[in-house]
Design a protein around this motif. Structure first.
Motif, PDB file in Angstrom:
ATOM      1  N   MET A   1       0.842  -1.195   0.000  1.00  0.00           N
ATOM      2  CA  MET A   1       0.000   0.000   0.000  1.00  0.00           C
ATOM      3  C   MET A   1       0.877   1.245   0.000  1.00  0.00           C
ATOM      4  O   MET A   1       1.897   1.293   0.682  1.00  0.00           O
ATOM      5  N   ILE A   2       0.527   2.278  -0.740  1.00  0.00           N
ATOM      6  CA  ILE A   2       1.255   3.524  -0.784  1.00  0.00           C
ATOM      7  C   ILE A   2       0.604   4.495   0.177  1.00  0.00           C
ATOM      8  O   ILE A   2      -0.602   4.708   0.142  1.00  0.00           O
ATOM      9  N   TYR A   3       1.394   5.103   1.036  1.00  0.00           N
ATOM     10  CA  TYR A   3       0.870   6.021   2.030  1.00  0.00           C
ATOM     11  C   TYR A   3       1.168   7.455   1.635  1.00  0.00           C
ATOM     12  O   TYR A   3       2.259   7.788   1.182  1.00  0.00           O
ATOM     13  N   LEU A   4       0.195   8.324   1.856  1.00  0.00           N
ATOM     14  CA  LEU A   4       0.322   9.714   1.462  1.00  0.00           C
ATOM     15  C   LEU A   4       1.559  10.353   2.055  1.00  0.00           C
ATOM     16  O   LEU A   4       2.298  11.063   1.379  1.00  0.00           O
ATOM     17  N   GLY A   5       1.786  10.120   3.344  1.00  0.00           N
ATOM     18  CA  GLY A   5       2.899  10.771   4.010  1.00  0.00           C
ATOM     19  C   GLY A   5       4.240  10.445   3.383  1.00  0.00           C
ATOM     20  O   GLY A   5       5.163  11.242   3.397  1.00  0.00           O
ATOM     21  N   MET A   6       4.368   9.235   2.792  1.00  0.00           N
ATOM     22  CA  MET A   6       5.630   8.837   2.194  1.00  0.00           C
ATOM     23  C   MET A   6       5.853   9.489   0.847  1.00  0.00           C
ATOM     24  O   MET A   6       6.960   9.465   0.313  1.00  0.00           O
ATOM     25  N   LEU A   7       4.828  10.088   0.265  1.00  0.00           N
ATOM     26  CA  LEU A   7       4.951  10.697  -1.050  1.00  0.00           C
ATOM     27  C   LEU A   7       5.294  12.177  -0.985  1.00  0.00           C
ATOM     28  O   LEU A   7       5.636  12.778  -1.996  1.00  0.00           O
ATOM     29  N   LEU A   8       5.212  12.776   0.211  1.00  0.00           N
ATOM     30  CA  LEU A   8       5.427  14.211   0.311  1.00  0.00           C
ATOM     31  C   LEU A   8       6.910  14.528   0.269  1.00  0.00           C
ATOM     32  O   LEU A   8       7.689  13.980   1.044  1.00  0.00           O
ATOM     33  N   PRO A 290      -5.827  21.911   8.429  1.00  0.00           N
ATOM     34  CA  PRO A 290      -4.479  22.092   7.868  1.00  0.00           C
ATOM     35  C   PRO A 290      -3.372  21.579   8.778  1.00  0.00           C
ATOM     36  O   PRO A 290      -2.313  21.175   8.291  1.00  0.00           O
ATOM     37  N   ILE A 291      -3.602  21.571  10.098  1.00  0.00           N
ATOM     38  CA  ILE A 291      -2.598  21.041  11.025  1.00  0.00           C
ATOM     39  C   ILE A 291      -2.403  19.549  10.803  1.00  0.00           C
ATOM     40  O   ILE A 291      -1.297  19.023  10.910  1.00  0.00           O
ATOM     41  N   LEU A 292      -3.475  18.852  10.468  1.00  0.00           N
ATOM     42  CA  LEU A 292      -3.394  17.418  10.227  1.00  0.00           C
ATOM     43  C   LEU A 292      -2.444  17.126   9.074  1.00  0.00           C
ATOM     44  O   LEU A 292      -1.599  16.224   9.144  1.00  0.00           O
ATOM     45  N   ARG A 293      -2.543  17.889   8.014  1.00  0.00           N
ATOM     46  CA  ARG A 293      -1.658  17.697   6.863  1.00  0.00           C
ATOM     47  C   ARG A 293      -0.227  18.123   7.174  1.00  0.00           C
ATOM     48  O   ARG A 293       0.734  17.532   6.687  1.00  0.00           O
ATOM     49  N   ALA A 294      -0.091  19.131   8.009  1.00  0.00           N
ATOM     50  CA  ALA A 294       1.244  19.555   8.426  1.00  0.00           C
ATOM     51  C   ALA A 294       1.923  18.458   9.250  1.00  0.00           C
ATOM     52  O   ALA A 294       3.119  18.193   9.093  1.00  0.00           O
ATOM     53  N   ARG A 295       1.165  17.830  10.130  1.00  0.00           N
ATOM     54  CA  ARG A 295       1.720  16.730  10.923  1.00  0.00           C
ATOM     55  C   ARG A 295       2.203  15.608  10.012  1.00  0.00           C
ATOM     56  O   ARG A 295       3.307  15.088  10.176  1.00  0.00           O
ATOM     57  N   SER A 296       1.386  15.258   9.037  1.00  0.00           N
ATOM     58  CA  SER A 296       1.741  14.180   8.122  1.00  0.00           C
ATOM     59  C   SER A 296       3.028  14.505   7.369  1.00  0.00           C
ATOM     60  O   SER A 296       3.920  13.663   7.242  1.00  0.00           O
ATOM     61  N   ALA A 297       3.136  15.732   6.867  1.00  0.00           N
ATOM     62  CA  ALA A 297       4.322  16.132   6.108  1.00  0.00           C
ATOM     63  C   ALA A 297       5.570  16.133   6.977  1.00  0.00           C
ATOM     64  O   ALA A 297       6.635  15.677   6.565  1.00  0.00           O
ATOM     65  N   ALA A 298       5.443  16.642   8.207  1.00  0.00           N
ATOM     66  CA  ALA A 298       6.592  16.683   9.105  1.00  0.00           C
ATOM     67  C   ALA A 298       7.011  15.270   9.521  1.00  0.00           C
ATOM     68  O   ALA A 298       8.208  14.973   9.608  1.00  0.00           O
ATOM     69  N   TYR A 299       6.054  14.391   9.780  1.00  0.00           N
ATOM     70  CA  TYR A 299       6.380  13.006  10.117  1.00  0.00           C
ATOM     71  C   TYR A 299       7.154  12.347   8.986  1.00  0.00           C
ATOM     72  O   TYR A 299       8.114  11.610   9.208  1.00  0.00           O
ATOM     73  N   ALA A 300       6.719  12.614   7.747  1.00  0.00           N
ATOM     74  CA  ALA A 300       7.383  12.021   6.588  1.00  0.00           C
ATOM     75  C   ALA A 300       8.818  12.513   6.462  1.00  0.00           C
ATOM     76  O   ALA A 300       9.734  11.740   6.153  1.00  0.00           O
ATOM     77  N   GLU A 301       9.032  13.803   6.707  1.00  0.00           N
ATOM     78  CA  GLU A 301      10.382  14.354   6.617  1.00  0.00           C
ATOM     79  C   GLU A 301      11.278  13.804   7.720  1.00  0.00           C
ATOM     80  O   GLU A 301      12.442  13.457   7.485  1.00  0.00           O
ATOM     81  N   SER A 302      10.748  13.692   8.921  1.00  0.00           N
ATOM     82  CA  SER A 302      11.506  13.100  10.018  1.00  0.00           C
ATOM     83  C   SER A 302      11.867  11.648   9.706  1.00  0.00           C
ATOM     84  O   SER A 302      13.006  11.212   9.920  1.00  0.00           O
ATOM     85  N   TYR A 303      10.899  10.911   9.162  1.00  0.00           N
ATOM     86  CA  TYR A 303      11.141   9.513   8.798  1.00  0.00           C
ATOM     87  C   TYR A 303      12.225   9.421   7.726  1.00  0.00           C
ATOM     88  O   TYR A 303      13.122   8.564   7.791  1.00  0.00           O
ATOM     89  N   ARG A 304      12.165  10.308   6.733  1.00  0.00           N
ATOM     90  CA  ARG A 304      13.156  10.290   5.648  1.00  0.00           C
ATOM     91  C   ARG A 304      14.562  10.482   6.192  1.00  0.00           C
ATOM     92  O   ARG A 304      15.503   9.779   5.804  1.00  0.00           O
ATOM     93  N   ARG A 305      14.712  11.398   7.133  1.00  0.00           N
ATOM     94  CA  ARG A 305      16.031  11.688   7.676  1.00  0.00           C
ATOM     95  C   ARG A 305      16.592  10.519   8.465  1.00  0.00           C
ATOM     96  O   ARG A 305      17.746  10.121   8.280  1.00  0.00           O
ATOM     97  N   ARG A 306      15.791   9.963   9.350  1.00  0.00           N
ATOM     98  CA  ARG A 306      16.327   8.881  10.170  1.00  0.00           C
ATOM     99  C   ARG A 306      16.545   7.604   9.376  1.00  0.00           C
ATOM    100  O   ARG A 306      17.480   6.854   9.645  1.00  0.00           O
ATOM    101  N   ALA A 307      15.698   7.370   8.351  1.00  0.00           N
ATOM    102  CA  ALA A 307      15.895   6.194   7.497  1.00  0.00           C
ATOM    103  C   ALA A 307      17.200   6.317   6.718  1.00  0.00           C
ATOM    104  O   ALA A 307      17.943   5.333   6.567  1.00  0.00           O
ATOM    105  N   LYS A 308      17.491   7.511   6.219  1.00  0.00           N
ATOM    106  CA  LYS A 308      18.741   7.736   5.493  1.00  0.00           C
ATOM    107  C   LYS A 308      19.944   7.535   6.406  1.00  0.00           C
ATOM    108  O   LYS A 308      20.945   6.906   6.021  1.00  0.00           O
ATOM    109  N   GLU A 309      19.847   8.030   7.642  1.00  0.00           N
ATOM    110  CA  GLU A 309      20.953   7.889   8.590  1.00  0.00           C
ATOM    111  C   GLU A 309      21.200   6.429   8.946  1.00  0.00           C
ATOM    112  O   GLU A 309      22.348   5.990   9.049  1.00  0.00           O
ATOM    113  N   LYS A 310      20.120   5.687   9.119  1.00  0.00           N
ATOM    114  CA  LYS A 310      20.280   4.261   9.437  1.00  0.00           C
ATOM    115  C   LYS A 310      20.869   3.488   8.259  1.00  0.00           C
ATOM    116  O   LYS A 310      21.686   2.568   8.435  1.00  0.00           O
TER     117      LYS A 310
END
Length: 316
Positions: A1-8, A290-310
């Motif tokens: 399944m493709i998740y919206l947050g992962m596409l931002l 709009p806060i809900l979408r902001a949370r999703s975008a920020a979670y995705a960016e945080s995930y991207r950073r830590r996944a790259k570091e790992k």
């Protein structure tokens, strides 16, 4: 399944004032980053358990977990901040996230916090609130004075006393969502996990006091919560997370959440999960908050950073 947050993308703009997810996470991260850890709620522990419904919510949502049987989940208790070794008792916010595998193609990821509302209504003001926090008490006081919409949050804050256990907090969805039944009828709701536990007392006053207490609590049995839904009325604004709905709104207990095990290790199951609140199954949908979408975008960016570091760490 493709998740919206992962596409931002990292540059995803979530407000008219051009604040990006990357800038938001930069602010949360501060001058000191901890490689491989979440940029917010870095300190936490993975848990596993199950949800057992009572059938009371089945008429409002077609999500199968509300009908019958039990559904397992992976979750995470955490405290606010970007430091994975921060003192537990000094954190102003405590959190609980859960992830349900609804089917082979659908998941539901839920991220909850102790405050029932946001202080502000849009991502730009939320960004400025964090800036004010970092600039000290006087700056934060000035921010609140300039933003009358913070009143519901401040009222909660003035009456909130942190418990001595992560198992005894009430955890709120903060944002509203729509429940949709099989006939396509929608109802805006908020929800919270209401604790069923009892005080045991802290086992230490160390930096890990809350997580030590939680680990000791599991030796006595599961940690349980009631999953309570607040049903909106027509006068309630589901798109404004800063406004608390009236106390007389109908509440429906959907069933019982039982958390059975805790895993404090860095390789535990929940560590690789991005608890994106827009990862939703059929029967639950997002509002225009709009806060809900902001949370999703920020979670995705945080995930991207830590996944790259790992990944870079693994390649070394």
């Amino acid at each position: 399944m493709i998740y919206l947050g992962m596409l931002l993308p990292a540059s995803y703009v979530f407000s008219a004032e051009q604040v990006t997810a990357q800038q938001f996470v930069n602010l949360q991260q501060g001058n000191t980053s901890f490689a491989g850890f979440r940029r917010a709620h870095a300190k936490g522990a993975c848990v596993t358990g199950y949800f057992e419904p009572n059938g009371q919510l089945a008429a409002l949502s077609q999500v199968p977990i509300f009908a019958q049987g039990t559904t397992p989940f992976i979750g995470r208790f955490s405290i606010a901040g970007n430091n994975p070794t921060a003192p537990d008792l000094k954190s102003p916010v405590r959190s609980l996230a859960v992830s349900f595998n609804i089917s082979p193609t659908q998941q539901w990821r839920i991220a909850m916090n102790t405050p029932p509302v946001m202080a502000v209504s849009n991502p730009h003001d939320f960004y400025q609130q964090i800036v004010a926090i970092k600039n000290g008490p006087q700056a934060l006081k000035a921010f609140f004075n300039a933003h009358p919409e913070t009143q519901d949050f401040l009222n909660w804050k003035a009456n909130y006393t942190p418990t001595q256990s992560l198992a005894l907090e009430r955890y709120h969805s903060i944002n509203a969502f729509y429940l949709e039944n099989s006939q396509g009828e929608k109802r805006a709701v908020r929800w919270y996990f209401e604790p069923q536990g009892y005080p045991l007392g802290l086992t230490s006053d160390t930096d890990n006091a809350l997580f030590d207490e939680l680990s000791a609590r599991f030796l006595k049995g599961p940690v349980k919560f009631s999953w309570v839904f607040i049903l909106s009325e027509e006068t309630d604004d589901e798109n404004d997370p800063a406004v608390r709905w009236p106390e007389d709104r109908q509440r429906v207990v959907a069933g019982e959440v039982a958390i059975e095990q805790i895993d404090m290790s860095l390789n535990a199951q929940c560590q690789s999960i991005n608890f994106d609140p827009l990862t939703l199954p059929s029967g639950v949908s997002a509002t225009a908050d709009p806060i809900l979408r902001a949370r999703s975008a920020a979670y995705a960016e945080s995930y991207r950073r830590r996944a790259k570091e790992k990944l870079l760490e693994a390649l070394q």
